[in-house]
Structures are given as structure tokens and as C-alpha cells.
Scaffold this motif. Structure first.
Motif, PDB file in Angstrom:
ATOM      1  N   ASP A 274     -99.332  40.891  18.798  1.00 25.69           N
ATOM      2  CA  ASP A 274     -98.946  39.490  18.946  1.00 25.69           C
ATOM      3  C   ASP A 274     -99.669  38.623  17.918  1.00 25.69           C
ATOM      4  OD1 ASP A 274     -97.774  37.230  19.939  1.00 25.69           O
ATOM      5  OD2 ASP A 274     -98.995  37.128  21.770  1.00 25.69           O
TER       6      ASP A 274
ATOM      7  N   VAL B  30     -96.812  34.631  20.380  1.00 25.03           N
ATOM      8  CA  VAL B  30     -95.856  34.178  21.398  1.00 25.03           C
ATOM      9  C   VAL B  30     -96.399  34.285  22.816  1.00 25.03           C
ATOM     10  CG1 VAL B  30     -93.838  34.658  19.971  1.00 25.03           C
ATOM     11  CG2 VAL B  30     -94.782  36.472  21.438  1.00 25.03           C
TER      12      VAL B  30
ATOM     13  N   ALA C 125     -93.807  37.008  26.290  1.00 24.66           N
ATOM     14  CA  ALA C 125     -92.820  37.276  25.244  1.00 24.66           C
ATOM     15  C   ALA C 125     -93.135  38.565  24.497  1.00 24.66           C
ATOM     16  CB  ALA C 125     -92.761  36.100  24.268  1.00 24.66           C
TER      17      ALA C 125
ATOM     18  N   ASN D 232     -91.827  41.375  26.530  1.00 27.13           N
ATOM     19  CA  ASN D 232     -90.361  41.427  26.412  1.00 27.13           C
ATOM     20  C   ASN D 232     -89.927  42.062  25.097  1.00 27.13           C
ATOM     21  OD1 ASN D 232     -89.864  40.290  28.900  1.00 27.13           O
ATOM     22  ND2 ASN D 232     -89.647  38.208  28.112  1.00 27.13           N
ATOM     23  N   ALA D 233     -90.681  41.795  24.027  1.00 26.68           N
ATOM     24  CA  ALA D 233     -90.359  42.404  22.738  1.00 26.68           C
ATOM     25  C   ALA D 233     -90.455  43.918  22.818  1.00 26.68           C
ATOM     26  CB  ALA D 233     -91.288  41.856  21.656  1.00 26.68           C
TER      27      ALA D 233
ATOM     28  N   ARG E 163     -87.492  45.498  25.095  1.00 24.88           N
ATOM     29  CA  ARG E 163     -86.185  45.655  24.453  1.00 24.88           C
ATOM     30  C   ARG E 163     -86.043  46.975  23.701  1.00 24.88           C
ATOM     31  NH1 ARG E 163     -86.776  39.882  23.958  1.00 24.88           N
ATOM     32  NH2 ARG E 163     -87.975  40.078  22.006  1.00 24.88           N
TER      33      ARG E 163
ATOM     34  N   ASP F 260     -90.698  35.583  31.801  1.00 24.09           N
ATOM     35  CA  ASP F 260     -90.308  34.261  31.315  1.00 24.09           C
ATOM     36  C   ASP F 260     -91.070  33.990  30.019  1.00 24.09           C
ATOM     37  OD1 ASP F 260     -90.013  31.521  30.799  1.00 24.09           O
ATOM     38  OD2 ASP F 260     -89.849  31.033  32.920  1.00 24.09           O
ATOM     39  N   ASP F 261     -90.353  33.992  28.895  1.00 23.98           N
ATOM     40  CA  ASP F 261     -90.988  33.794  27.583  1.00 23.98           C
ATOM     41  C   ASP F 261     -91.743  32.480  27.476  1.00 23.98           C
ATOM     42  OD1 ASP F 261     -90.084  36.198  26.684  1.00 23.98           O
ATOM     43  OD2 ASP F 261     -88.486  35.407  25.409  1.00 23.98           O
ATOM     44  N   GLY F 262     -91.367  31.494  28.279  1.00 22.07           N
ATOM     45  CA  GLY F 262     -91.980  30.181  28.182  1.00 22.07           C
ATOM     46  C   GLY F 262     -93.318  30.057  28.890  1.00 22.07           C
TER      47      GLY F 262
ATOM     48  N   ARG G  13     -97.234  31.206  29.416  1.00 22.35           N
ATOM     49  CA  ARG G  13     -98.392  31.902  28.848  1.00 22.35           C
ATOM     50  C   ARG G  13     -99.426  32.216  29.915  1.00 22.35           C
ATOM     51  NH1 ARG G  13     -99.615  31.996  23.249  1.00 22.35           N
ATOM     52  NH2 ARG G  13     -97.842  31.325  21.977  1.00 22.35           N
TER      53      ARG G  13
ATOM     54  N   GLU H 134     -97.218  34.240  34.356  1.00 21.25           N
ATOM     55  CA  GLU H 134     -95.963  34.965  34.161  1.00 21.25           C
ATOM     56  C   GLU H 134     -95.853  36.178  35.073  1.00 21.25           C
ATOM     57  OE1 GLU H 134     -98.870  37.286  31.863  1.00 21.25           O
ATOM     58  OE2 GLU H 134     -98.499  35.134  32.074  1.00 21.25           O
TER      59      GLU H 134
END
Length: 465
Positions: free
Chosen positions: A114, A140, A144, A147-148, A151, A251-253, A255, A258
């Protein structure tokens, strides 16, 4: 989807078999479950073994209400034991190397860098252990970053593990067994302190006993309103389809918070999150006072974002009307306070007894439930004064003798009870200092987030019938 044959559940330690085996009392919230004539013989030795549709239905009901938990040692072997480990990291090459060494090479590992300040060091560690490196150009945050990595996962299960963790070899295979229950979306181990050769300091010993990440020694279904209302994603094992297709991962938003948000969104979809303390992930706790205090406050700043997303679940205390009235009466500290509290408990006992009219000893059961409710309410009130509401309580102490007395009683009682549970080989004085600093930091974070969000939603108690 039903529980498979051979699945075994055992009644929770606090679940009571009453009425000669005809009823079960316990769960969260507490309830009395009456067993049908067909169901009674299925409960043997406080266990239910799934053998047919009836036993599967009963076991599922006991799991859903928190009356029972899976027997970890007897979970059926999983038919598809494939998982990928996703590690979000920013710098920390030493810690990352230690983690990847503990993971081995039997399963794919994805390291999401990150936006490290020294990406070459992180990349070298990942390459040495054969892990796939996913470098991010912009920082991020952990949600996030996970999540990266998610995927890119091509296995049915994904383990998210933080870089400052060491993972015993049995942890993930044991957690995998919980997915024999088709409703389980995520399973989490107990977060224990990482042992080191150096003698632990007083703060480390406190964290080993009272870490915010350690959810205790009792198994649980994770859900709002229960003793284990959330689970940290310091280390979790999850079904990829439940995350990627069902709720879109983290939730990417966010920090902070989560992990709480993820748990609550899974539960809202009717899925289960299991907490299994029989296995652990060893976490390197912060040992320096400044870093430790700042981190505790940082946890508190997640309160307002969670209040926006989950207004019903974030309340610092949840009270029944009678228990809220009990707290108000006792905090008033008048001559009528104790008689009024006694009257409230008596009326509540009678009302509960009427609902238990088919039990063998309804009044006795009702008295026990009322006593438990009163103790729980007073404990929550003490937590409000010393943790969530401490800035308001401190202001009240400046002008009111009654507030000073209430806060002093709450603080001393809290320390005495928690010290008795687990004091981490600390003397009472240093334990008391650490306990109060812990609450001060977290409460400050909560109030900061409330002020920043221009809302008191995260501070409002919830009163429900």
C-alpha cells in the motif's frame, strides 16, 4: 442449505437446561426455547449431533440463537481446502518476512504493497517467499488494499492476515472446518500476543490480558448486541463468493472500523461470522505508550462512520426500559433511589414470570434473569461514565458531588472486576493506570469522530423493549 450429517453442536456454557429437559434458557438476547417432544431426545449430554432433517433443524436453531456452538474438534473435513492469503502491508519488511515464513508455500500468497516508503524492501521479501506482489501507487488504506488482493483470488476461500502477525500452522485449517455450516461466511481466530525473548513491559502485559483485538476465551457467533459484537480482520478466513459477489468486499472509504462494518453487513444478509478461540493468530502488540495510546484513540474514531452506516448497531449501550429506569434511579443518589430500584426489579421479575408461566419454577427463573439484567445494565452504565462518555462525566465532576461519586464507584468497580478476570501478571496500580488510559484514549477518539461528523449518533444509548 442444511447442516451436514455428523455436524456437532454443544450448548453454550451459559445455556441452562430447565424444566426437566423440556426447555433451554440462554442465548443473546436471552430467551426461553421450549423443545418439542421430538426434539428433546436429540439433546444428549448438552450436544446435538446432526443425523437427519430434525436434528439439522434443531442444531441450526441453536446456532442462530447463540444457545450452542459448533464443536471444533469434530467439524467434518472440508471437501475443497483451497485458500489464498492476502497480506496488506506498508513498509514493515521485517514483520512481513516473519509472517510469510510462518505461512509456508503450500498456498498462494498475495502481498499488497500500500504505497510503501521503501517498496524495494517489501518487494524483495515477497519475491524471496514466492508471493505475488501487488504494488499500489497511492496509499489507499487497509480496506481498499485488501480489496485489491481479493480481486486476484482464484480459490474458494481467502485469508486476510496483517503483516504484524505470526500464524500457527493449524489456524486456517481449523477455521476452514466452520464452513461445513453453509451459512458461515467468515471465521476468525483469537488474537493473542506474540511472544518474544525479551521480558515484556507493563504495557505489553496489559495488552496480553486486555487487548482490544482479543475477543475472549468463549466461542461465539459474531453479531451486534452479543458479547462478541464484532471481529477484527487482523486475521480472518472468508468465503470469496460471500465477499466479492454478496457485499463487494470491504468498504474502500473506511480507514478504520472497516472490519466491524464488514461483519455487520454479512450478518445483515443472514450469514454467520464464527469466532473460534481454540486457534490463535499471534499479533505483535504496540509496546510504546505513545503509539499504544494513539492506536486506541484511532479505534475510537471509527465510531461516527459506523454510526452513519449502522445506526441501530453502534449504540454504546442497549437497555430495556426498566433497566434504563433502574440506572436513572440509582444515579440520582436520593433516599428513594434504592427502594425505587428494588421496586423496578420486583415488577420486572413478576412480568417475566408471567411470560414463563409454563416453566416449572417461573418466579425463580425470572428472578435470575432480572438479576442478570440489572448487573448488565449497571456494567453498561459504568462503561458509559468511564469510557464512552468520559469527557461529559469529567465536566460533570467539576460541578456535582453526585457525579464524582458515581464516576469513582464506576471506575473502581470496573478495575476490580477486570483485574479479577485477567490482570496479565500486573500489580493493581499499573493495571488500573493502563485500564483508565485505555478508556480515555478510546473515548477521546469517539468524541473526536462525533465532533468531526457533527453528530452524536455514536454516543446515544439505545432503549428497546
Amino acid at each position: 442449505m442444511t447442516l451436514p450429517h455428523g455436524f456437532v453442536v454443544q450448548l453454550d456454557r451459559r445455556t441452562r437446561v430447565v424444566d426437566g429437559g423440556r426447555s433451554l434458557l440462554g442465548g443473546f438476547p436471552t430467551r426461553l426455547v421450549r423443545l418439542t417432544e421430538r426434539a428433546r431426545p436429540l439433546v444428549t449430554g448438552r450436544r446435538v449431533v446432526v443425523k437427519d432433517a430434525a436434528s439439522a433443524l434443531l442444531a441450526d436453531r441453536l446456532l442462530e440463537t447463540g444457545l450452542a456452538h459448533p464443536v471444533t474438534a469434530e467439524l467434518p473435513p472440508h471437501p475443497d481446502p483451497r485458500w489464498t492469503v492476502v497480506v496488506p502491508v506498508r513498509d514493515r519488511p521485517r514483520e512481513l518476512d516473519r509472517l510469510l515464513t510462518s505461512l509456508g508455500t503450500a498456498h498462494p500468497v498475495i502481498v499488497v504493497d500500500d504505497a510503501s516508503y521503501e517498496p524495494a524492501a517489501v518487494g524483495a521479501v515477497a519475491a524471496r517467499h514466492g508471493a505475488l506482489l501487488v504494488p499500489l501507487d497511492v496509499n489507499v488504506g487497509p480496506a481498499a488494499a485488501r480489496n485489491a488482493g481479493l480481486r486476484l483470488v482464484r480459490t474458494p476461500y481467502v485469508a486476510f492476515v496483517d503483516s504484524d502477525v505470526v500464524l500457527p500452522a493449524t489456524t486456517i485449517p481449523t477455521l476452514l472446518g466452520h464452513f461445513a455450516d453453509p451459512k458461515v461466511a467468515m471465521a476468525v481466530p483469537r488474537i493473542a500476543g506474540l511472544r518474544s525473548e525479551a521480558a515484556p513491559g507493563w504495557l505489553t502485559r496489559y495488552e496480553e490480558a486486555r487487548s482490544s483485538l482479543d475477543l475472549g476465551a468463549e466461542p461465539a457467533q459474531v453479531r451486534p448486541g452479543s458479547p462478541v459484537s464484532w471481529a477484527s480482520t487482523t486475521c480472518v478466513l472468508a468465503r470469496v463468493d460471500a465477499l466479492a459477489e454478496g457485499i463487494g468486499g470491504f468498504d474502500d472509504g473506511m480507514r478504520v472500523g472497516e472490519d466491524v462494518d464488514l461483519c455487520w453487513r454479512l450478518v445483515a444478509r443472514g450469514l454467520r461470522v464464527r469466532y473460534d478461540p481454540s486457534v490463535t493468530a499471534e499479533h505483535e502488540h504496540r509496546a510504546r505508550l505513545g503509539e499504544w495510546f494513539t492506536r486506541k484513540a484511532f479505534y475510537g474514531t471509527g465510531a461516527h462512520p459506523l454510526a452513519v452506516r449502522h445506526p441501530e448497531a453502534i449504540a454504546p449501550v442497549v437497555l430495556a426500559p426498566w433497566s434504563a429506569a433502574l440506572i436513572v434511579a440509582l444515579l440520582a443518589q436520593r433516599r428513594w433511589s434504592v427502594p425505587a430500584a428494588g421496586a423496578l426489579c420486583a415488577v420486572t421479575t413478576v412480568r417475566i414470570a408471567r411470560k414463563l408461566d409454563r416453566a416449572d419454577h417461573p418466579l425463580k427463573l425470572a428472578a435470575r434473569l432480572t438479576a442478570n439484567g440489572a448487573v448488565g445494565a449497571l456494567s453498561q452504565a459504568g462503561s458509559l461514565l468511564t469510557r464512552h462518555w468520559w469527557p461529559a462525566a469529567a465536566a460533570g465532576c467539576l460541578v456535582s458531588r453526585r457525579v464524582r461519586r458515581a464516576v469513582a464507584v464506576a471506575a473502581v468497580t470496573d478495575i476490580a472486576l477486570e483485574y479479577r478476570k485477567n490482570h496479565g501478571h500486573l500489580d493493581p496500580v499499573r493495571f488500573a493506570v493502563a485500564r483508565r488510559l485505555d478508556d480515555l484514549a478510546y473515548g477521546a477518539g469517539v468524541w473526536y469522530s462525533a465532533a468531526k461528523g457533527h453528530s452524536l449518533a455514536a454516543l446515544r444509548p439505545r432503549v428497546r423493549g
